[in-house]
Design a protein around this motif. Structure first.
Motif, PDB file in Angstrom:
ATOM      1  N   ARG A  82       0.486  -1.018  -0.275  1.00 17.04           N
ATOM      2  CA  ARG A  82      -0.188   0.058   0.288  1.00 17.04           C
ATOM      3  C   ARG A  82       0.735   1.511  -0.330  1.00 17.04           C
ATOM      4  O   ARG A  82       0.259   2.560   0.122  1.00 17.04           O
ATOM      5  CB  ARG A  82      -0.836  -0.185   1.525  1.00 17.04           C
ATOM      6  N   VAL A  83       2.269   0.597  -0.131  1.00 15.53           N
ATOM      7  CA  VAL A  83       2.951   1.899   0.337  1.00 15.53           C
ATOM      8  C   VAL A  83       2.701   2.819  -1.124  1.00 15.53           C
ATOM      9  O   VAL A  83       3.167   2.716  -2.411  1.00 15.53           O
ATOM     10  CB  VAL A  83       4.578   2.389   0.497  1.00 15.53           C
ATOM     11  N   GLU A  84       2.418   4.768  -0.961  1.00 16.11           N
ATOM     12  CA  GLU A  84       2.609   4.833  -2.532  1.00 16.11           C
ATOM     13  C   GLU A  84       3.262   4.975  -3.718  1.00 16.11           C
ATOM     14  O   GLU A  84       5.028   4.527  -2.243  1.00 16.11           O
ATOM     15  CB  GLU A  84       2.053   6.831  -2.115  1.00 16.11           C
ATOM     16  N   GLY A  85       3.407   5.353  -4.425  1.00 19.73           N
ATOM     17  CA  GLY A  85       4.836   5.190  -5.608  1.00 19.73           C
ATOM     18  C   GLY A  85       5.539   6.044  -5.442  1.00 19.73           C
ATOM     19  O   GLY A  85       6.807   5.430  -5.911  1.00 19.73           O
ATOM     20  N   SER A  86       5.375   6.916  -4.940  1.00 11.71           N
ATOM     21  CA  SER A  86       6.687   8.143  -4.655  1.00 11.71           C
ATOM     22  C   SER A  86       7.939   8.232  -3.609  1.00 11.71           C
ATOM     23  O   SER A  86       8.635   8.304  -3.535  1.00 11.71           O
ATOM     24  CB  SER A  86       6.083   9.188  -4.422  1.00 11.71           C
ATOM     25  N   ILE A  87       7.435   6.697  -2.723  1.00 15.39           N
ATOM     26  CA  ILE A  87       7.772   6.323  -1.671  1.00 15.39           C
ATOM     27  C   ILE A  87       8.639   5.747  -1.948  1.00 15.39           C
ATOM     28  O   ILE A  87       8.583   5.363  -2.158  1.00 15.39           O
ATOM     29  CB  ILE A  87       6.997   6.394  -0.500  1.00 15.39           C
ATOM     30  N   GLU A  88      10.553   6.219  -1.861  1.00 16.40           N
ATOM     31  CA  GLU A  88      11.461   5.179  -2.161  1.00 16.40           C
ATOM     32  C   GLU A  88      12.068   4.195  -0.730  1.00 16.40           C
ATOM     33  O   GLU A  88      12.528   3.342  -0.993  1.00 16.40           O
ATOM     34  CB  GLU A  88      11.994   6.292  -2.432  1.00 16.40           C
ATOM     35  N   ARG A  89      11.953   5.837   0.632  1.00 20.11           N
ATOM     36  CA  ARG A  89      12.125   4.370   1.543  1.00 20.11           C
ATOM     37  C   ARG A  89      11.156   4.823   2.390  1.00 20.11           C
ATOM     38  O   ARG A  89      10.790   5.979   2.843  1.00 20.11           O
ATOM     39  CB  ARG A  89      14.075   4.862   1.616  1.00 20.11           C
ATOM     40  N   ILE A  90      11.497   3.490   3.964  1.00 15.64           N
ATOM     41  CA  ILE A  90      10.773   4.192   5.084  1.00 15.64           C
ATOM     42  C   ILE A  90      11.884   3.951   5.565  1.00 15.64           C
ATOM     43  O   ILE A  90      12.000   2.387   5.980  1.00 15.64           O
ATOM     44  CB  ILE A  90       9.476   2.894   5.199  1.00 15.64           C
ATOM     45  N   VAL A  91      12.367   4.937   6.935  1.00  9.08           N
ATOM     46  CA  VAL A  91      13.420   4.815   7.698  1.00  9.08           C
ATOM     47  C   VAL A  91      12.377   3.838   8.754  1.00  9.08           C
ATOM     48  O   VAL A  91      11.777   4.508   9.337  1.00  9.08           O
ATOM     49  CB  VAL A  91      14.073   5.638   7.453  1.00  9.08           C
ATOM     50  N   LEU A  92      13.505   3.208   9.333  1.00  8.99           N
ATOM     51  CA  LEU A  92      13.098   2.500  10.886  1.00  8.99           C
ATOM     52  C   LEU A  92      13.540   3.249  12.077  1.00  8.99           C
ATOM     53  O   LEU A  92      15.084   2.433  12.052  1.00  8.99           O
ATOM     54  CB  LEU A  92      12.739   0.901  11.062  1.00  8.99           C
ATOM     55  N   ALA A  93      13.133   3.470  13.307  1.00  9.27           N
ATOM     56  CA  ALA A  93      14.113   4.442  13.826  1.00  9.27           C
ATOM     57  C   ALA A  93      13.203   4.439  15.021  1.00  9.27           C
ATOM     58  O   ALA A  93      12.219   3.633  14.927  1.00  9.27           O
ATOM     59  CB  ALA A  93      14.169   5.943  13.403  1.00  9.27           C
ATOM     60  N   ALA A  94      14.000   4.588  16.025  1.00  5.84           N
ATOM     61  CA  ALA A  94      13.362   4.851  17.264  1.00  5.84           C
ATOM     62  C   ALA A  94      14.545   6.154  18.127  1.00  5.84           C
ATOM     63  O   ALA A  94      15.616   6.357  17.896  1.00  5.84           O
ATOM     64  CB  ALA A  94      13.759   3.398  18.070  1.00  5.84           C
ATOM     65  N   SER A  95      14.249   6.009  19.783  1.00  2.38           N
ATOM     66  CA  SER A  95      14.213   6.851  20.070  1.00  2.38           C
ATOM     67  C   SER A  95      13.997   6.988  21.596  1.00  2.38           C
ATOM     68  O   SER A  95      13.285   5.949  21.792  1.00  2.38           O
ATOM     69  CB  SER A  95      13.589   8.728  20.090  1.00  2.38           C
ATOM     70  N   ALA A  96      15.375   6.972  22.013  1.00  2.00           N
ATOM     71  CA  ALA A  96      15.111   6.698  23.821  1.00  2.00           C
ATOM     72  C   ALA A  96      14.789   7.448  24.573  1.00  2.00           C
ATOM     73  O   ALA A  96      14.957   9.335  24.560  1.00  2.00           O
ATOM     74  CB  ALA A  96      16.695   6.243  24.310  1.00  2.00           C
ATOM     75  N   ASP A  97      14.363   7.325  25.781  1.00  2.00           N
ATOM     76  CA  ASP A  97      13.799   8.044  27.156  1.00  2.00           C
ATOM     77  C   ASP A  97      14.115   8.281  28.033  1.00  2.00           C
ATOM     78  O   ASP A  97      13.802   6.994  28.612  1.00  2.00           O
ATOM     79  CB  ASP A  97      11.852   7.567  26.864  1.00  2.00           C
ATOM     80  N   GLY A  98      14.992   9.040  28.699  1.00  2.00           N
ATOM     81  CA  GLY A  98      15.385   9.248  30.150  1.00  2.00           C
ATOM     82  C   GLY A  98      16.933   8.029  30.184  1.00  2.00           C
ATOM     83  O   GLY A  98      17.701   7.373  30.727  1.00  2.00           O
ATOM     84  N   GLY A  99      17.637   8.277  28.908  1.00  2.00           N
ATOM     85  CA  GLY A  99      18.666   7.842  28.707  1.00  2.00           C
ATOM     86  C   GLY A  99      19.398   7.359  27.296  1.00  2.00           C
ATOM     87  O   GLY A  99      18.640   8.340  26.470  1.00  2.00           O
ATOM     88  N   THR A 100      20.420   6.365  27.047  1.00  2.00           N
ATOM     89  CA  THR A 100      20.928   6.297  26.045  1.00  2.00           C
ATOM     90  C   THR A 100      20.668   5.354  25.213  1.00  2.00           C
ATOM     91  O   THR A 100      20.307   4.640  26.359  1.00  2.00           O
ATOM     92  CB  THR A 100      22.623   6.776  25.904  1.00  2.00           C
ATOM     93  N   PHE A 101      20.560   4.840  23.953  1.00  2.00           N
ATOM     94  CA  PHE A 101      20.734   4.041  23.590  1.00  2.00           C
ATOM     95  C   PHE A 101      21.925   2.620  24.005  1.00  2.00           C
ATOM     96  O   PHE A 101      21.728   0.961  23.925  1.00  2.00           O
ATOM     97  CB  PHE A 101      20.430   3.341  21.885  1.00  2.00           C
ATOM     98  N   GLY A 102      23.226   2.971  24.170  1.00  2.00           N
ATOM     99  CA  GLY A 102      24.272   2.361  24.936  1.00  2.00           C
ATOM    100  C   GLY A 102      23.491   1.754  26.532  1.00  2.00           C
ATOM    101  O   GLY A 102      24.037   0.802  26.738  1.00  2.00           O
ATOM    102  N   GLN A 103      22.801   2.033  27.033  1.00  2.00           N
ATOM    103  CA  GLN A 103      22.459   2.062  28.085  1.00  2.00           C
ATOM    104  C   GLN A 103      21.146   0.682  28.147  1.00  2.00           C
ATOM    105  O   GLN A 103      19.954   0.227  28.935  1.00  2.00           O
ATOM    106  CB  GLN A 103      21.606   2.952  29.041  1.00  2.00           C
ATOM    107  N   VAL A 104      20.849   0.371  26.599  1.00  2.00           N
ATOM    108  CA  VAL A 104      19.409  -0.078  26.815  1.00  2.00           C
ATOM    109  C   VAL A 104      20.128  -1.456  25.972  1.00  2.00           C
ATOM    110  O   VAL A 104      20.639  -1.928  24.721  1.00  2.00           O
ATOM    111  CB  VAL A 104      18.681   0.231  25.252  1.00  2.00           C
TER     112      VAL A 104
END
Length: 440
Positions: A82-104
């Motif tokens: 269902r992704v529209e034709g003009s979309i070339e990439r879908i970036v899958l990201a995350a954000s940390a709440d209360g620290g850094t990803f090195g602590q996860v």
């Protein structure tokens, strides 16, 4: 997969789960997706995250968190067909709440086929250190199909830095609370609580002889101004013992419908297994409910028992949309509260009961999210119970000077023998209602 590698994925509906090990002092994390054309979003609507959980095309949606067996997963649903034709990439990201990803610990991203449950690709140990936002992977088009690439690159500037880097307009305005209406006494009824102001007679002005002037030359009509872009709000709220309350008005939640979602981890355990407080645990059924008191003094309850589902368009302006028995993140149980009728509320107590399948919240994993249509989401977690409780007061919403203030309760109550959970919570908060046995 290793960092930098790629693999083909089917052009179908896929579930993307960001996962990590939970524990005391470990930061929380939130999954997000950015739909890109030529390396940037086309508009802020191409950003899918907890405050904007669905893409306008329906191709991507944020499904939320689950906690089980010492791990947390935050899930995105991506339908590549269902992704529209003009979309070339879908970036899958995350954000940390209360620290850094090195602590996860145990950070990974896993893509599965929801129809079969089969793992399509998995990327473990992306090498995070001091980052507070992280790109774990991406879907991208290649030769008429789709591939997944394991990225493993981060930002020390958090979700805001990640979002702006891909063209998102971010602003966290501070909305002052609107002036509070002054009320000297409770109105006799909702319908007559705020009668329309009487029409005023037109003012009398002196009559002067008309003056003949040539008609002005009409100027060409001005083009209508372009609508101003609304910045994306990244803020979210988790009420704690140290910060137990929040004003909806100050967060922008002054109109529309506030959705209160309950979801939980369904447990199907072996026959005869007993939880901490005894009692067989089978399929778990929790019920989201609300006691209400309106400004005119009327009181009642919204719940599945007795089919008291309520209404958004008439009193009590609270609606339970159904009785879910799965606890699924994408559905669960949902209450709607019509914030356009804020002045008609005096207080609302949101609570949850165990209908069947467990004898206490102590061994269960459930989460509640209050999501105003305009404003930041408010999260609650039911992981703190230490008593054999079957009813939990989640939040008390009180009309304070025309503003609804949400107060964290997280209060687990133990019912006396032969006393229903509803009567127990009524007594604790002094609602003063009469209760009769009911079933659903």
């Amino acid at each position: 997969m290793s960092k930098g590698s790629n693999a083909p994925v089917p052009t179908t509906a896929l579930r993307v789960a960001l996962g990590w090990r939970s524990g005391h002092g470990i930061p929380d994390a939130d999954a997000s997706a950015l739909l890109l054309a030529a390396g940037k979003v086309r508009s802020d609507g191409d950003f899918v995250f907890y405050n904007q959980p669905a893409h306008p095309s329906g191709a991507v949606r944020h499904e939320g968190k689950r906690r089980a067996d010492g791990r947390v997963t935050d899930t995105l649903f991506v339908d590549l067909a269902r992704v529209e034709g003009s979309i070339e990439r879908i970036v899958l990201a995350a954000s940390a709440d209360g620290g850094t990803f090195g602590q996860v610990p145990g950070l990974c991203v896993e893509v599965t086929d929801p129809a079969t449950g089969q793992v399509v690709v998995r990327f473990d140990d992306p090498g995070a250190t001091v980052e507070t936002a992280f790109v774990l992977g991406e879907f991208y088009r290649r030769q008429g199909g789709w591939k997944f690439r394991a990225v493993g690159q981060g930002y020390s500037s958090g979700l805001e830095g990640l979002a702006t880097d891909f063209g998102i307009t971010v602003n966290e305005p501070q909305h002052p609370a609107p002036p509070a209406p002054v009320r000297t006494s409770a109105p006799p009824s909702v319908a007559s609580a705020f009668p329309p102001a009487p029409a005023l007679a037109p003012p009398t002005v002196p009559v002067t002889p008309p003056v003949t002037v040539p008609p002005p030359v009409a100027a060409p009509p001005a083009a209508p101004p372009a609508p101003a872009a609304q910045p994306v709000r990244l803020s979210k709220i988790t009420l704690t013992k140290a910060a137990p309350s929040v004003s909806l008005a100050k967060q922008g939640g002054t109109s529309g419908t506030m959705r209160v979602n309950l979801n939980w981890q369904t447990r199907e355990q072996a026959s005869g297994h007993r939880g901490r407080w005894g009692g067989r645990q089978t399929d778990l059924d929790l019920d989201l409910c609300a006691l209400y008191e309106l400004a005119d003094g009327r009181k009642g309850v919204v719940q599945a028992l007795g089919n008291a589902f309520g209404s958004l368009s008439r009193p009590p302006y609270i609606l339970l949309d159904g009785d879910d028995r799965t606890g699924a993140v994408a559905s669960g149980e949902n209450l709607g509260i019509n914030l356009d009728h804020t002045r008609d509320f005096r207080r609302i107590l949101v609570f949850v009961t165990i209908y069947e399948g467990a004898s206490s919240f102590a061994d269960l994993h459930a989460t509640v999210t209050l999501q105003p249509q305009h404003g930041a989401p408010i999260d609650f977690s039911l992981d703190e119970c230490t008593v054999p409780s079957t009813v939990c007061a989640l939040a008390l919403i009180t009309n304070t000077g025309g503003d609804l203030v949400v107060q964290r309760e997280a209060r687990y109550l133990v019912a006396e023998r032969g006393v229903s959970p509803q009567r127990t919570i009524d007594r604790a908060y002094g609602w003063g209602m009469n209760w009769t046995p009911g079933r659903k």
